[in-house]
Scaffold this motif. Structure first.
Motif, PDB file in Angstrom:
ATOM      1  N   PRO A  65       0.805  -1.228   0.000  1.00  0.00           N
ATOM      2  CA  PRO A  65       0.000   0.000   0.000  1.00  0.00           C
ATOM      3  C   PRO A  65       0.838   1.279   0.000  1.00  0.00           C
ATOM      4  O   PRO A  65       1.983   1.304   0.459  1.00  0.00           O
ATOM      5  CB  PRO A  65      -0.803  -0.099   1.302  1.00  0.00           C
ATOM      6  N   PHE A  66       0.201   2.343  -0.516  1.00  0.00           N
ATOM      7  CA  PHE A  66       0.775   3.692  -0.457  1.00  0.00           C
ATOM      8  C   PHE A  66       0.313   4.321   0.848  1.00  0.00           C
ATOM      9  O   PHE A  66      -0.872   4.555   1.047  1.00  0.00           O
ATOM     10  CB  PHE A  66       0.321   4.535  -1.648  1.00  0.00           C
ATOM     11  N   MET A  67       1.261   4.631   1.725  1.00  0.00           N
ATOM     12  CA  MET A  67       0.930   5.065   3.072  1.00  0.00           C
ATOM     13  C   MET A  67       1.136   6.576   3.221  1.00  0.00           C
ATOM     14  O   MET A  67       2.207   7.108   2.919  1.00  0.00           O
ATOM     15  CB  MET A  67       1.781   4.317   4.083  1.00  0.00           C
ATOM     16  N   VAL A  68       0.085   7.227   3.715  1.00  0.00           N
ATOM     17  CA  VAL A  68       0.079   8.679   3.890  1.00  0.00           C
ATOM     18  C   VAL A  68      -0.074   8.993   5.376  1.00  0.00           C
ATOM     19  O   VAL A  68      -0.935   8.416   6.048  1.00  0.00           O
ATOM     20  CB  VAL A  68      -1.079   9.320   3.110  1.00  0.00           C
ATOM     21  N   ALA A  69       0.736   9.901   5.876  1.00  0.00           N
ATOM     22  CA  ALA A  69       0.626  10.360   7.260  1.00  0.00           C
ATOM     23  C   ALA A  69       0.276  11.836   7.277  1.00  0.00           C
ATOM     24  O   ALA A  69       0.796  12.608   6.467  1.00  0.00           O
ATOM     25  CB  ALA A  69       1.939  10.129   8.014  1.00  0.00           C
ATOM     26  N   GLY A  70      -0.583  12.227   8.181  1.00  0.00           N
ATOM     27  CA  GLY A  70      -0.898  13.639   8.325  1.00  0.00           C
ATOM     28  C   GLY A  70       0.227  14.377   9.021  1.00  0.00           C
ATOM     29  O   GLY A  70       0.866  13.857   9.937  1.00  0.00           O
ATOM     30  N   ALA A  71       0.489  15.596   8.566  1.00  0.00           N
ATOM     31  CA  ALA A  71       1.461  16.481   9.217  1.00  0.00           C
ATOM     32  C   ALA A  71       0.811  17.846   9.348  1.00  0.00           C
ATOM     33  O   ALA A  71       0.332  18.405   8.357  1.00  0.00           O
ATOM     34  CB  ALA A  71       2.756  16.571   8.411  1.00  0.00           C
ATOM     35  N   ILE A  72       0.780  18.370  10.561  1.00  0.00           N
ATOM     36  CA  ILE A  72       0.101  19.633  10.817  1.00  0.00           C
ATOM     37  C   ILE A  72       0.963  20.506  11.720  1.00  0.00           C
ATOM     38  O   ILE A  72       2.038  20.106  12.165  1.00  0.00           O
ATOM     39  CB  ILE A  72      -1.280  19.420  11.471  1.00  0.00           C
ATOM     40  N   GLY A  73       0.431  21.713  11.998  1.00  0.00           N
ATOM     41  CA  GLY A  73       1.077  22.601  12.955  1.00  0.00           C
ATOM     42  C   GLY A  73       2.094  23.524  12.329  1.00  0.00           C
ATOM     43  O   GLY A  73       2.301  23.539  11.109  1.00  0.00           O
ATOM     44  N   PRO A  74       2.758  24.329  13.164  1.00  0.00           N
ATOM     45  CA  PRO A  74       3.841  25.204  12.692  1.00  0.00           C
ATOM     46  C   PRO A  74       4.962  24.392  12.055  1.00  0.00           C
ATOM     47  O   PRO A  74       5.004  23.159  12.183  1.00  0.00           O
ATOM     48  CB  PRO A  74       4.302  25.906  13.975  1.00  0.00           C
ATOM     49  N   THR A  75       5.889  25.080  11.429  1.00  0.00           N
ATOM     50  CA  THR A  75       6.894  24.391  10.630  1.00  0.00           C
ATOM     51  C   THR A  75       7.676  23.353  11.425  1.00  0.00           C
ATOM     52  O   THR A  75       7.879  22.221  10.966  1.00  0.00           O
ATOM     53  CB  THR A  75       7.852  25.408   9.994  1.00  0.00           C
ATOM     54  N   ALA A  76       8.125  23.701  12.629  1.00  0.00           N
ATOM     55  CA  ALA A  76       8.915  22.756  13.415  1.00  0.00           C
ATOM     56  C   ALA A  76       8.126  21.483  13.702  1.00  0.00           C
ATOM     57  O   ALA A  76       8.654  20.368  13.611  1.00  0.00           O
ATOM     58  CB  ALA A  76       9.370  23.406  14.717  1.00  0.00           C
ATOM     59  N   GLN A  77       6.844  21.628  14.048  1.00  0.00           N
ATOM     60  CA  GLN A  77       6.006  20.458  14.311  1.00  0.00           C
ATOM     61  C   GLN A  77       5.775  19.646  13.049  1.00  0.00           C
ATOM     62  O   GLN A  77       5.892  18.410  13.058  1.00  0.00           O
ATOM     63  CB  GLN A  77       4.661  20.888  14.905  1.00  0.00           C
ATOM     64  N   ALA A  78       5.442  20.322  11.955  1.00  0.00           N
ATOM     65  CA  ALA A  78       5.160  19.611  10.706  1.00  0.00           C
ATOM     66  C   ALA A  78       6.388  18.856  10.210  1.00  0.00           C
ATOM     67  O   ALA A  78       6.285  17.718   9.729  1.00  0.00           O
ATOM     68  CB  ALA A  78       4.666  20.578   9.647  1.00  0.00           C
ATOM     69  N   VAL A  79       7.558  19.468  10.329  1.00  0.00           N
ATOM     70  CA  VAL A  79       8.797  18.803   9.923  1.00  0.00           C
ATOM     71  C   VAL A  79       9.054  17.582  10.804  1.00  0.00           C
ATOM     72  O   VAL A  79       9.423  16.504  10.313  1.00  0.00           O
ATOM     73  CB  VAL A  79       9.976  19.787   9.971  1.00  0.00           C
TER      74      VAL A  79
END
Length: 345
Positions: free
Chosen positions: A83-97
């Motif tokens: 499968p192609f696996m996708v993860a959510g990334a949110i928040g300010p830049t440091a958190q998203a990174v």
């Protein structure tokens, strides 16, 4: 289905937004969490999106982001569909990174990048943020409707975003025809249509999005692109039927006329309005997904991390109407046939 996760993404497929399975104490039920992943992948989804809105953003406050991502990754690693696996990334830049780095380390292929935390930022700042995350791993853009926390993102943003080399897809979910066209035209004008695959998140217009050939002039010629698949909370339920529908759209094996497809679009939109609790401004959108999965035996209840998050007034009655009026949208027999195996250790 094609041979690799990346080929599947580009071909287009069903990517359900993965719910969170909780027990009566609002603790993670690992057994049901695994069962959900098994259901989606056995139903023919090309992958799942984890750590996104349907998974409940509050998982980050409860120390559940890593465990939930790990469980889905473990199930994907043993599934024959690769499968192609996708993860959510949110928040300010440091958190998203940091969230992108976690997803990368756990073997995910891309992050769905939410920008709701940067509503007050300039376009330059938004592009810099997206580029920083794209330095870590491939990015799927996300145009989230303002009614549930998104912001208006103009054509100029999407054209610049499409020029970021490590952007591989865009989930278009503004629930707005004009804004949907902004994204598609921006990708064409950025000459990125071969690199960026378009996915619908417009739950109010799923079927029509998938049927439409979008054509725009470029260099004196017409360039036509299509929305190839969907990354949808709606497809967290009745997933087998969604896979069959998308396959029919890709091949027209069903032989439906244009008017028949549009009639189906209206029925799916009607069902979605109930699932997403449109009459109560989307208040019960996660709980209703849980209720459908509970009825099928895939979840033990409809509990959310936030005790106040539950079905909206009148939503249960509307669910009963959809169950009565739209049986062709449900995959109850498929679930019943496989449920015991999915719930096994």
């Amino acid at each position: 289905m094609t041979d690799t996760p990346w080929e599947n993404l580009r071909h287009g497929g069903v990517i359900p937004a993965h719910p969170l399975a909780l027990d009566a104490n609002r603790q993670l039920s690992e057994r049901h969490q695994r069962a959900l992943s098994r259901y989606y992948l056995d139903a023919g989804a090309i992958g799942v999106a984890v750590g996104v809105h349907t998974t409940q953003f509050e998982i980050r406050d409860h120390g559940l982001l890593r465990p939930v991502l790990e469980l889905a990754a473990e199930e994907a690693s043993t599934h024959p569909s690769d499968p192609f696996m996708v993860a959510g990334a949110i928040g300010p830049t440091a958190q998203a990174v940091a969230e992108a780095e976690l997803a990368r380390d756990l073997g995910y292929h891309a992050v769905l990048l939410g920008l709701a935390a940067l509503k007050d930022q300039s376009e330059d700042a938004l592009i810099a943020h997206c580029d920083a995350v794209a330095q870590v791993m491939p990015v799927i853009g996300f145009y989230l409707q303002p009614a549930v926390g998104g912001q208006t993102l103009p054509y100029s943003f999407w054209r610049r975003f499409a020029q970021i080399e490590n952007v591989v897809a865009i989930k278009i979910a503004p629930f707005n025809r004009y804004k949907t066209l902004d994204v598609v035209r921006a990708v064409v004008d950025a000459r990125a249509e071969e690199r960026i695959t378009l996915y619908t998140g417009n739950d109010d217009h799923i079927v029509a999005d998938l049927l439409t050939a979008f054509s725009f002039p470029r260099d004196g010629q017409s360039v036509t692109v299509r929305i190839k698949g969907g990354l949808l909370g709606h497809w967290a339920v009745w997933t087998k039927r969604a896979v069959e529908m998308l396959n029919d759209i890709h091949t027209n094996q069903a032989g439906r006329s244009a008017s028949e497809w549009l009639s189906l679009d209206a029925r799916v939109t009607d069902a979605n309005g109930v699932l997403f609790d449109v009459r109560n401004d989307f208040a019960g959108c996660i709980a209703a997904i849980h209720e459908v999965l509970r009825r099928q035996g895939l979840l033990p209840g409809i509990w959310c991390l936030n005790p106040k998050e539950t079905l909206g007034p009148g939503q249960m009655d509307e669910l009963e109407r959809i169950y009565r009026d739209c049986p062709e949208l449900r995959d109850d027999a498929f679930v019943a046939k496989n449920l015991e195996r999915w719930l096994a250790a």
